[in-house]
Design a protein around this motif. Structure first.
Motif, PDB file in Angstrom:
ATOM      1  N   GLN A 154      -4.152 -27.859 -41.455  1.00  0.00           N
ATOM      2  CA  GLN A 154      -4.146 -26.837 -42.507  1.00  0.00           C
ATOM      3  C   GLN A 154      -5.574 -26.439 -42.886  1.00  0.00           C
ATOM      4  OE1 GLN A 154      -2.612 -28.195 -46.250  1.00  0.00           O
ATOM      5  NE2 GLN A 154      -1.615 -26.246 -46.646  1.00  0.00           N
ATOM      6  N   ALA A 155      -6.446 -27.452 -43.031  1.00  0.00           N
ATOM      7  CA  ALA A 155      -7.817 -27.177 -43.471  1.00  0.00           C
ATOM      8  C   ALA A 155      -8.593 -26.353 -42.449  1.00  0.00           C
ATOM      9  CB  ALA A 155      -8.541 -28.496 -43.739  1.00  0.00           C
ATOM     10  N   LEU A 156      -8.200 -26.454 -41.167  1.00  0.00           N
ATOM     11  CA  LEU A 156      -8.937 -25.724 -40.129  1.00  0.00           C
ATOM     12  C   LEU A 156      -8.327 -24.356 -39.828  1.00  0.00           C
ATOM     13  CD1 LEU A 156      -9.952 -28.603 -37.692  1.00  0.00           C
ATOM     14  CD2 LEU A 156     -11.140 -27.687 -39.689  1.00  0.00           C
ATOM     15  N   GLY A 157      -7.356 -23.937 -40.635  1.00  0.00           N
ATOM     16  CA  GLY A 157      -6.840 -22.575 -40.501  1.00  0.00           C
ATOM     17  C   GLY A 157      -5.588 -22.426 -39.680  1.00  0.00           C
ATOM     18  N   TYR A 158      -5.020 -23.543 -39.207  1.00  0.00           N
ATOM     19  CA  TYR A 158      -3.741 -23.459 -38.498  1.00  0.00           C
ATOM     20  C   TYR A 158      -2.690 -22.923 -39.476  1.00  0.00           C
ATOM     21  CZ  TYR A 158      -5.349 -26.846 -34.853  1.00  0.00           C
ATOM     22  OH  TYR A 158      -5.988 -27.511 -33.849  1.00  0.00           O
ATOM     23  N   VAL A 159      -1.695 -22.225 -38.940  1.00  0.00           N
ATOM     24  CA  VAL A 159      -0.589 -21.753 -39.768  1.00  0.00           C
ATOM     25  C   VAL A 159       0.696 -22.478 -39.337  1.00  0.00           C
ATOM     26  CG1 VAL A 159      -1.574 -19.501 -40.318  1.00  0.00           C
ATOM     27  CG2 VAL A 159      -0.227 -19.774 -38.233  1.00  0.00           C
ATOM     28  N   PRO A 160       1.623 -22.691 -40.299  1.00  0.00           N
ATOM     29  CA  PRO A 160       2.864 -23.391 -39.957  1.00  0.00           C
ATOM     30  C   PRO A 160       3.620 -22.660 -38.848  1.00  0.00           C
ATOM     31  CG  PRO A 160       2.638 -23.182 -42.335  1.00  0.00           C
ATOM     32  CD  PRO A 160       1.551 -22.335 -41.729  1.00  0.00           C
ATOM     33  N   ASN A 161       4.235 -23.436 -37.971  1.00  0.00           N
ATOM     34  CA  ASN A 161       4.918 -22.854 -36.807  1.00  0.00           C
ATOM     35  C   ASN A 161       6.250 -23.546 -36.563  1.00  0.00           C
ATOM     36  OD1 ASN A 161       5.168 -21.164 -34.550  1.00  0.00           O
ATOM     37  ND2 ASN A 161       4.203 -22.675 -33.195  1.00  0.00           N
ATOM     38  N   GLY A 162       6.917 -23.890 -37.673  1.00  0.00           N
ATOM     39  CA  GLY A 162       8.259 -24.431 -37.514  1.00  0.00           C
ATOM     40  C   GLY A 162       8.321 -25.945 -37.537  1.00  0.00           C
ATOM     41  N   VAL A 163       9.509 -26.408 -37.221  1.00  0.00           N
ATOM     42  CA  VAL A 163       9.827 -27.826 -37.338  1.00  0.00           C
ATOM     43  C   VAL A 163      10.518 -28.265 -36.058  1.00  0.00           C
ATOM     44  CG1 VAL A 163      11.338 -29.443 -38.577  1.00  0.00           C
ATOM     45  CG2 VAL A 163      10.079 -27.701 -39.853  1.00  0.00           C
ATOM     46  N   SER A 164      10.247 -29.485 -35.629  1.00  0.00           N
ATOM     47  CA  SER A 164      11.037 -30.058 -34.539  1.00  0.00           C
ATOM     48  C   SER A 164      11.337 -31.515 -34.899  1.00  0.00           C
ATOM     49  CB  SER A 164      10.285 -29.952 -33.206  1.00  0.00           C
ATOM     50  OG  SER A 164       9.091 -30.694 -33.275  1.00  0.00           O
ATOM     51  N   TRP A 165      11.975 -32.213 -33.990  1.00  0.00           N
ATOM     52  CA  TRP A 165      12.377 -33.584 -34.261  1.00  0.00           C
ATOM     53  C   TRP A 165      11.847 -34.500 -33.179  1.00  0.00           C
ATOM     54  CZ3 TRP A 165      15.296 -35.354 -38.434  1.00  0.00           C
ATOM     55  CH2 TRP A 165      15.824 -34.354 -39.268  1.00  0.00           C
ATOM     56  N   ASP A 166      11.560 -35.725 -33.581  1.00  0.00           N
ATOM     57  CA  ASP A 166      11.216 -36.762 -32.599  1.00  0.00           C
ATOM     58  C   ASP A 166      11.739 -38.089 -33.162  1.00  0.00           C
ATOM     59  OD1 ASP A 166      10.247 -38.023 -30.386  1.00  0.00           O
ATOM     60  OD2 ASP A 166       8.233 -37.198 -30.551  1.00  0.00           O
ATOM     61  N   THR A 167      11.657 -39.115 -32.366  1.00  0.00           N
ATOM     62  CA  THR A 167      12.088 -40.420 -32.895  1.00  0.00           C
ATOM     63  C   THR A 167      10.860 -41.248 -33.239  1.00  0.00           C
ATOM     64  OG1 THR A 167      12.226 -41.251 -30.641  1.00  0.00           O
ATOM     65  CG2 THR A 167      14.279 -40.530 -31.672  1.00  0.00           C
ATOM     66  N   ARG A 168      11.037 -42.064 -34.257  1.00  0.00           N
ATOM     67  CA  ARG A 168       9.968 -42.967 -34.689  1.00  0.00           C
ATOM     68  C   ARG A 168      10.611 -44.315 -34.965  1.00  0.00           C
ATOM     69  NH1 ARG A 168       6.313 -41.126 -39.685  1.00  0.00           N
ATOM     70  NH2 ARG A 168       8.381 -40.745 -40.528  1.00  0.00           N
ATOM     71  N   ARG A 169      10.134 -45.310 -34.254  1.00  0.00           N
ATOM     72  CA  ARG A 169      10.762 -46.639 -34.338  1.00  0.00           C
ATOM     73  C   ARG A 169      12.286 -46.517 -34.244  1.00  0.00           C
ATOM     74  NH1 ARG A 169       6.206 -46.974 -37.562  1.00  0.00           N
ATOM     75  NH2 ARG A 169       7.253 -46.175 -39.412  1.00  0.00           N
ATOM     76  N   GLY A 170      12.713 -45.655 -33.333  1.00  0.00           N
ATOM     77  CA  GLY A 170      14.137 -45.517 -33.048  1.00  0.00           C
ATOM     78  C   GLY A 170      14.894 -44.589 -33.988  1.00  0.00           C
ATOM     79  N   GLU A 171      14.229 -44.103 -35.050  1.00  0.00           N
ATOM     80  CA  GLU A 171      14.906 -43.239 -36.021  1.00  0.00           C
ATOM     81  C   GLU A 171      14.423 -41.798 -35.872  1.00  0.00           C
ATOM     82  OE1 GLU A 171      17.273 -44.141 -38.159  1.00  0.00           O
ATOM     83  OE2 GLU A 171      17.160 -46.149 -37.270  1.00  0.00           O
ATOM     84  N   PRO A 172      15.330 -40.812 -36.023  1.00  0.00           N
ATOM     85  CA  PRO A 172      14.884 -39.418 -35.949  1.00  0.00           C
ATOM     86  C   PRO A 172      14.033 -39.052 -37.163  1.00  0.00           C
ATOM     87  CG  PRO A 172      17.218 -39.548 -36.508  1.00  0.00           C
ATOM     88  CD  PRO A 172      16.773 -40.946 -36.234  1.00  0.00           C
ATOM     89  N   ALA A 173      13.007 -38.254 -36.938  1.00  0.00           N
ATOM     90  CA  ALA A 173      12.140 -37.818 -38.050  1.00  0.00           C
ATOM     91  C   ALA A 173      11.608 -36.422 -37.736  1.00  0.00           C
ATOM     92  CB  ALA A 173      10.979 -38.790 -38.228  1.00  0.00           C
ATOM     93  N   GLU A 174      11.383 -35.646 -38.807  1.00  0.00           N
ATOM     94  CA  GLU A 174      10.942 -34.258 -38.630  1.00  0.00           C
ATOM     95  C   GLU A 174       9.456 -34.173 -38.308  1.00  0.00           C
ATOM     96  OE1 GLU A 174      13.273 -30.961 -41.126  1.00  0.00           O
ATOM     97  OE2 GLU A 174      12.518 -32.609 -42.362  1.00  0.00           O
TER      98      GLU A 174
END
Ligand SMILES: CC(C)(COP(=O)(O)OP(=O)(O)OC[C@H]1O[C@@H](n2cnc3c(N)ncnc32)[C@H](O)[C@@H]1OP(=O)(O)O)[C@@H](O)C(=O)NCCC(=O)NCCS
Length: 185
Positions: A126-146
Motif C-alpha cells: 500500500q505504501a509503495l502505491g500498489y492498488v487493491p486487486n481482489g481477493v484469493s484463497w490459499d491454505t495456511r497450516r492446513g486451513e483456508p485463509a484469504e
C-alpha cells in the motif's frame, strides 16, 4: 544494484528463523532456491536477491517473471530475519527490486499478495502505491485463509520513482531473461 542496504544476487541467506522449528523444512526451502536458480529461462525466471547489512545476510527479496516478454508483469516475494523487521527495510528492498523491474527490465506491472492479517507485507504494498486487486484463497497450516492481492501499474510506479537507486550490469542479463535489449542510440 548499490543501495544503503544492498541486495545482491549471490549466496543465499538462510531463512533460518522462518523454519527454525524444522531443519527439514528449511533444507527443502533452500533446495527450492537452488533449483530456481538453475531453472532460469525466458518463460519463467525467479531471481533470488540477498539482503545484506554490514556484510551479514538478513533476508531475501525475490523477483519473479512468467512469460515476461509477452506480459511484462512481475511479482515479488520478501522475507526478513525477525530481528530486522519493522525498521523500514521491507519497503527499501521492495523498492529496489521494483526499480530493477520497471527501470532495468521495462516491466508493465508488478503484483504482490499476502494473507489478510500479514499487515507488514500488505502495508509495504500500500505504501509503495500498489492498488487493491481482489481477493484469493490459499491454505495456511492446513486451513483456508484469504489473500489480499495488489497491483502496481508502471504509471503508478513512475509517480514514486526514486532517483537514488543504481542498477549495475543489468544489460548482460537481458538475453538470459528473454528480454530484447533496448535499441542503441
Ligand atoms: C513483510 C516484510 C518483508 C516487511 O518488512 P519490514 O521491514 O517488517 O517492513 P517495514 O519496516 O518496511 O514496514 C513497512 C510498513 O509496514 C508497517 N508495518 C511493519 N510491521 C507491521 C506490523 N507488524 N503491523 C502493522 N504494520 C506494520 C510499517 O509501519 C510500515 O508502514 P508505513 O509505511 O505506514 O510506515 C517482513 O515483515 C517479513 O519478512 N515478514 C515475514 C515474511 C513475510 O510475511 N513475507 C511476505 C510474504 S507474502
Amino acid at each position: 544494484m548499490a543501495r544503503k542496504f544492498p541486495i545482491v544476487p549471490g549466496s543465499t541467506g538462510s531463512p533460518s528463523s522462518l523454519y527454525e522449528d524444522s531443519p527439514e523444512r528449511e533444507w527443502r526451502w533452500l533446495q527450492g532456491v537452488w533449483r530456481g536458480r538453475g531453472r532460469v529461462s525466458a518463460s519463467l525466471w525467479r531471481l533470488y536477491f540477498v539482503v545484506v547489512i554490514d556484510g551479514e545476510p538478513v533476508g531475501m527479496q525475490d523477483l519473479i517473471g512468467t512469460d515476461f516478454a509477452t506480459f511484462g508483469t512481475v511479482t515479488t516475494f520478501s522475507w526478513l530475519s525477525p530481528d530486522v523487521r519493522g525498521g523500514g527495510l521491507g519497503k527499501e528492498m521492495r523498492q529496489a527490486v521494483l526499480h530493477l523491474a520497471f527501470d532495468g527490465l521495462g516491466a508493465r506491472e508488478a503484483s504482490s499478495d499476502a494473507f489478510f492479517d500479514n499487515h507488514a507485507s500488505n502495508r509495504v504494498s500500500q505504501a509503495l502505491g500498489y492498488v487493491p486487486n481482489g481477493v484469493s484463497w490459499d491454505t495456511r497450516r492446513g486451513e483456508p485463509a484469504e489473500i489480499k492481492q495488489w497491483r502496481l501499474p508502471r504509471w503508478q510506479w513512475i509517480k514514486r520513482r526514486r532517483d537514488d537507486i543504481e542498477l549495475v550490469a543489468v544489460g548482460g542479463c537481458l538475453p538470459v531473461l528473454g528480454i530484447d535489449p533496448p535499441p542503441a542510440d
